[in-house]
Motif scaffolding. Structure first.
Motif, short mmCIF file in Angstrom:
data_model
loop_
_atom_site.label_atom_id
_atom_site.label_comp_id
_atom_site.label_asym_id
_atom_site.label_seq_id
_atom_site.Cartn_x
_atom_site.Cartn_y
_atom_site.Cartn_z
N ILE A 23 0.87 -1.17 0.00
CA ILE A 23 0.00 0.00 0.00
C ILE A 23 0.91 1.23 0.00
O ILE A 23 1.87 1.30 0.77
N LEU A 24 0.61 2.20 -0.85
CA LEU A 24 1.45 3.39 -0.98
C LEU A 24 1.66 4.08 0.36
O LEU A 24 2.77 4.52 0.66
N LEU A 25 0.64 4.18 1.20
CA LEU A 25 0.80 4.82 2.50
C LEU A 25 1.85 4.10 3.35
O LEU A 25 2.68 4.74 3.98
N ASP A 26 1.82 2.78 3.35
CA ASP A 26 2.79 2.01 4.14
C ASP A 26 4.22 2.27 3.67
O ASP A 26 5.14 2.41 4.48
N VAL A 27 4.39 2.33 2.36
CA VAL A 27 5.72 2.60 1.80
C VAL A 27 6.17 4.01 2.19
O VAL A 27 7.31 4.22 2.61
N ALA A 28 5.26 4.97 2.09
CA ALA A 28 5.58 6.35 2.46
C ALA A 28 5.99 6.44 3.93
O ALA A 28 7.03 7.05 4.26
N GLN A 29 5.22 5.84 4.81
CA GLN A 29 5.53 5.90 6.23
C GLN A 29 6.84 5.18 6.55
O GLN A 29 7.61 5.64 7.39
N ALA A 30 7.11 4.07 5.88
CA ALA A 30 8.36 3.35 6.10
C ALA A 30 9.57 4.19 5.72
O ALA A 30 10.67 3.97 6.22
N HIS A 31 9.36 5.16 4.83
CA HIS A 31 10.44 6.04 4.38
C HIS A 31 10.31 7.44 5.00
O HIS A 31 10.83 8.41 4.47
N LEU A 32 9.57 7.49 6.13
CA LEU A 32 9.47 8.69 6.97
C LEU A 32 8.83 9.90 6.29
O LEU A 32 9.13 11.05 6.64
N MET A 33 7.94 9.65 5.35
CA MET A 33 7.18 10.75 4.75
C MET A 33 6.12 11.19 5.76
O MET A 33 5.56 10.35 6.46
N PRO A 34 5.82 12.49 5.83
CA PRO A 34 4.90 13.00 6.84
C PRO A 34 3.43 12.81 6.47
O PRO A 34 2.66 13.75 6.35
N LEU A 35 3.04 11.56 6.29
CA LEU A 35 1.64 11.23 6.01
C LEU A 35 1.10 10.50 7.22
O LEU A 35 1.65 9.47 7.63
N GLU A 36 0.02 11.01 7.78
CA GLU A 36 -0.47 10.49 9.04
C GLU A 36 -1.27 9.19 8.89
O GLU A 36 -1.02 8.23 9.60
N GLY A 37 -2.25 9.17 8.02
CA GLY A 37 -3.06 7.96 7.89
C GLY A 37 -3.85 7.67 9.16
O GLY A 37 -3.91 6.53 9.61
N THR A 38 -4.45 8.68 9.73
CA THR A 38 -5.14 8.59 11.01
C THR A 38 -6.19 7.48 11.06
O THR A 38 -6.32 6.80 12.07
N CYS A 39 -6.92 7.27 9.99
CA CYS A 39 -8.03 6.29 10.00
C CYS A 39 -7.57 4.88 9.66
O CYS A 39 -8.39 3.98 9.55
N GLU A 40 -6.28 4.70 9.45
CA GLU A 40 -5.70 3.39 9.15
C GLU A 40 -6.32 2.74 7.91
O GLU A 40 -6.60 1.55 7.89
N GLY A 41 -6.52 3.54 6.89
CA GLY A 41 -6.97 3.01 5.60
C GLY A 41 -8.47 2.79 5.46
O GLY A 41 -8.91 2.16 4.51
N GLN A 42 -9.25 3.34 6.37
CA GLN A 42 -10.70 3.14 6.34
C GLN A 42 -11.44 4.23 5.57
O GLN A 42 -12.67 4.25 5.57
#
Length: 111
Positions: A23-42
Motif C-alpha cells: 500500500i502506498l501509505l505504508d511505503v511512504a511511512q516506512a520512508h518517513l514521509m509526513p503522512l499520518e493515515g489517522t483512520c488506518e486506511g478506512q
C-alpha cells in the motif's frame, strides 16, 4: 519496483523500493514521509492525501466514490490527488512519482 516521493518543500526527494501488493501509505511511512493515515486506511480522513505526478495519474485505477468524497475534504487537493491508503502498488506502477502536499509538512507521520 520503485516509487519516488517529492518532499513538501519541492526540493527534496526520496526513492523507495516496494513490492507489488504494498500500500502506498505504508511505503511512504516506512520512508518517513509526513503522512499520518489517522483512520488506518478506512477512508474516514484525508491525512494520507498525496498528489500523483500528472504523467503517472492515468496509470492508477480510478478512485472510488468514497475516496473522491474524502478527497473533497483534503487541504490542497488537486485533480491528480489520491489517498495513499487506497493505492495498491502493482508492477504497472513501477516508477510512480507522488508529491507530498505542503499541508503535510506539519504532520507527525514519521515513526
Amino acid at each position: 519496483m520503485r516509487v519516488t516521493f517529492i518532499h513538501a518543500d519541492g526540493k527534496g526527494r526520496t526513492e523507495a523500493e516496494a513490492v507489488p501488493g504494498d500500500i502506498l501509505l505504508d511505503v511512504a511511512q516506512a520512508h518517513l514521509m509526513p503522512l499520518e493515515g489517522t483512520c488506518e486506511g478506512q477512508m474516514a480522513c484525508s491525512t494520507c492525501h498525496v498528489i500523483v505526478a500528472r504523467e503517472d495519474f492515468d496509470r492508477l485505477p480510478p478512485a472510488s466514490e468514497e475516496e473522491e468524497d474524502m478527497l473533497d475534504l483534503a487541504a490542497g487537493a488537486r485533480r491528480t490527488s489520491r489517498l495513499s491508503c487506497q493505492v495498491v502498488l502493482t508492477e504497472a506502477l513501477d516508477g510512480l512519482t507522488v508529491h507530498i502536499p505542503g499541508e503535510s509538512r506539519n504532520m507527525q507521520g514519521a515513526r
